[in-house]
Write an enzyme that holds these catalytic residues in place. Structure first.
Site, PDB file in Angstrom:
ATOM      1  N   PHE A 210      58.849  15.741 -92.662  1.00 42.15           N
ATOM      2  CA  PHE A 210      60.049  16.560 -92.463  1.00 42.15           C
ATOM      3  C   PHE A 210      60.733  16.286 -91.281  1.00 42.15           C
ATOM      4  O   PHE A 210      62.010  15.857 -91.149  1.00 42.15           O
ATOM      5  CB  PHE A 210      59.650  18.168 -92.428  1.00 42.15           C
ATOM      6  CG  PHE A 210      60.609  19.033 -91.804  1.00 42.15           C
ATOM      7  CD1 PHE A 210      61.803  18.867 -92.247  1.00 42.15           C
ATOM      8  CD2 PHE A 210      60.111  19.950 -90.757  1.00 42.15           C
ATOM      9  CE1 PHE A 210      62.852  20.000 -91.381  1.00 42.15           C
ATOM     10  CE2 PHE A 210      61.030  20.790 -90.247  1.00 42.15           C
ATOM     11  CZ  PHE A 210      62.208  20.986 -90.604  1.00 42.15           C
TER      12      PHE A 210
ATOM     13  N   ASN B 177      51.393   7.238 -94.509  1.00 37.91           N
ATOM     14  CA  ASN B 177      50.516   7.147 -95.660  1.00 37.91           C
ATOM     15  C   ASN B 177      50.874   7.992 -96.794  1.00 37.91           C
ATOM     16  O   ASN B 177      50.309   7.945 -97.728  1.00 37.91           O
ATOM     17  CB  ASN B 177      49.090   7.313 -95.333  1.00 37.91           C
ATOM     18  CG  ASN B 177      48.966   8.726 -94.603  1.00 37.91           C
ATOM     19  OD1 ASN B 177      49.702   9.446 -94.703  1.00 37.91           O
ATOM     20  ND2 ASN B 177      47.611   9.102 -94.514  1.00 37.91           N
TER      21      ASN B 177
ATOM     22  N   TYR C 296      43.488  21.552 -86.772  1.00 35.27           N
ATOM     23  CA  TYR C 296      44.687  20.757 -86.317  1.00 35.27           C
ATOM     24  C   TYR C 296      45.036  21.111 -84.788  1.00 35.27           C
ATOM     25  O   TYR C 296      45.252  20.206 -84.009  1.00 35.27           O
ATOM     26  CB  TYR C 296      45.778  21.774 -86.775  1.00 35.27           C
ATOM     27  CG  TYR C 296      47.380  21.558 -86.530  1.00 35.27           C
ATOM     28  CD1 TYR C 296      47.636  20.222 -87.030  1.00 35.27           C
ATOM     29  CD2 TYR C 296      48.146  22.215 -85.999  1.00 35.27           C
ATOM     30  CE1 TYR C 296      49.343  19.678 -86.756  1.00 35.27           C
ATOM     31  CE2 TYR C 296      49.637  21.925 -85.705  1.00 35.27           C
ATOM     32  CZ  TYR C 296      50.175  20.801 -86.031  1.00 35.27           C
ATOM     33  OH  TYR C 296      51.148  20.415 -85.762  1.00 35.27           O
TER      34      TYR C 296
ATOM     35  N   LYS D 125      45.300  18.074 -81.980  1.00 34.10           N
ATOM     36  CA  LYS D 125      46.395  17.965 -81.250  1.00 34.10           C
ATOM     37  C   LYS D 125      46.053  18.137 -79.658  1.00 34.10           C
ATOM     38  O   LYS D 125      46.778  17.488 -78.460  1.00 34.10           O
ATOM     39  CB  LYS D 125      47.572  18.886 -81.340  1.00 34.10           C
ATOM     40  CG  LYS D 125      48.226  18.666 -82.721  1.00 34.10           C
ATOM     41  CD  LYS D 125      48.957  17.422 -82.640  1.00 34.10           C
ATOM     42  CE  LYS D 125      49.838  17.227 -84.100  1.00 34.10           C
ATOM     43  NZ  LYS D 125      50.445  16.119 -84.022  1.00 34.10           N
TER      44      LYS D 125
END
Ligand code: UDP
Length: 312
Positions: free
Chosen positions: A11, A32, A144, A148
């Protein structure tokens, strides 16, 4: 100017491809296609654009000079990263390590796409870059958040130890055309539900807040940060905060839908509030969002309406 952009079929990545090409750059887009889509790039026919299907958690060879390496590859919606927790951890850990290595070999400026999730469920609001966060490392979102946080740590280590020219952008909730209708995030989910006349699913009591930034505003901020010589993290997001329940009401109003709002269980560790402090971006980049929520939602709705079937 030659740019290597990972996650370029996603996006945010695909909008960044468009902007970089419009600014005259050569772009090697690496993805990918785990959560990105070739469709997002189908409109590009530019000799300065090259697409390579590659999983950035494995080494990559790039011939010739590179001026910028921008690492955007990662699952980014809670539904996506809960589906692919190990791939998400690898994209943040191995993917960042490999792209840092590429930037170091090429003498390029490196930019990491980080996230407001490094703040976890924040005890401070709005969140300034100096806040260290409140993250559950072993909870479902940990794959996640910690990926990060590791990515930020290794980026700063390459900067300090190797003198690499690095940047970190902490992206807050962003929305707009090219979000996958099924990515599970609140904007595409509620918009498509409203268009189809289905109930709008609000998680918990809807009192949790988010602050939604339109994609073109985010891209402008990213480009300014890429061109700057800033190394410390910079928040990019829209400080206009809204509860999820109020957001659902706005979606109903904008779509003219007669869908009812239904309440569903709140996912574990869902942050109670999230709002960027953008003092740093304002001062150092002269940046602030321009597109109000109503306007951005209308543009997003137009895009979804042309693609998502309606039963309303
Ligand atoms: N949410 C919701 N209904 C949905 C999807 C999400 O109420 O169908 C809520 C979710 O619980 C969270 C907020 O909307 O409080 C934003 O969720 P999203 O998945 O968009 O991203 P997050 O900000 O949590 O990363």
């Amino acid at each position: 100017m030659r740019v290597v952009l990972t996650g370029g079929a996603g996006f945010i990545g695909s909008h960044l491809c468009d902007r970089l090409l419009a600014d005259g750059a050569h772009v090697l887009c690496v993805d990918n296609l785990l959560t990105g889509r070739a469709d997002n790039l189908a409109h590009i026919s530019d000799p300065r654009f090259e697409f390579r299907r590659h999983d950035i958690t494995t080494p990559i060879e790039v011939a010739g000079p590179v001026d910028y390496v921008l690492h955007f590859a990662s699952a980014a919606s809670p539904v996506d990263y809960l589906t692919h927790p190990i791939k998400t951890l690898k994209a943040g850990a191995l993917g960042t390590w490999i792209t840092l290595g590429l930037a170091k070999a090429k003498g390029a400026r490196f930019l990491l796409a980080s996230t407001s999730e490094v703040y976890g469920d924040p005890e401070v609001s709005p969140q300034p870059e100096t806040y260290w966060g409140n993250v559950n490392p072993i909870g479902p979102r940990g794959c996640y958040d910690e990926a990060k946080r590791f990515a930020e740590a290794i980026t700063m280590a390459y900067h300090r130890y190797h003198g690499l020219n690095t940047a970190i952008v902490r992206v807050f909730n962003t929305y707009g055309p090219r979000m996958r209708p099924d990515d599970g995030r609140v904007v595409p989910t509620l918009l498509t539900q409203a268009m189809r006349g289905e109930p709008l699913t609000v998680y918990g009591d809807g009192s949790q807040t988010r602050s939604f930034c339109y994609i073109t505003d985010l891209i402008e901020g990213i480009v300014r940060l890429v061109r700057s010589d800033i190394h410390d993290p910079v928040n990019l997001g829209n400080p206009e905060e809204i509860t999820v329940l109020e957001f659902a009401r706005r979606v109903t109003a904008i779509t003219g839908s007669r869908s009812e709002i239904v309440f569903r269980p709140l996912p574990q560790d869902d942050p109670a509030r999230r709002r960027p402090d953008i003092t740093r971006a304002k001062a150092l980049l002269g940046w602030e969002p321009r597109v109000p929520l109503e306007e951005g939602l209308k543009r997003t709705l137009e895009w979804f309406a042309a693609r998502v079937g309606s039963r309303a």
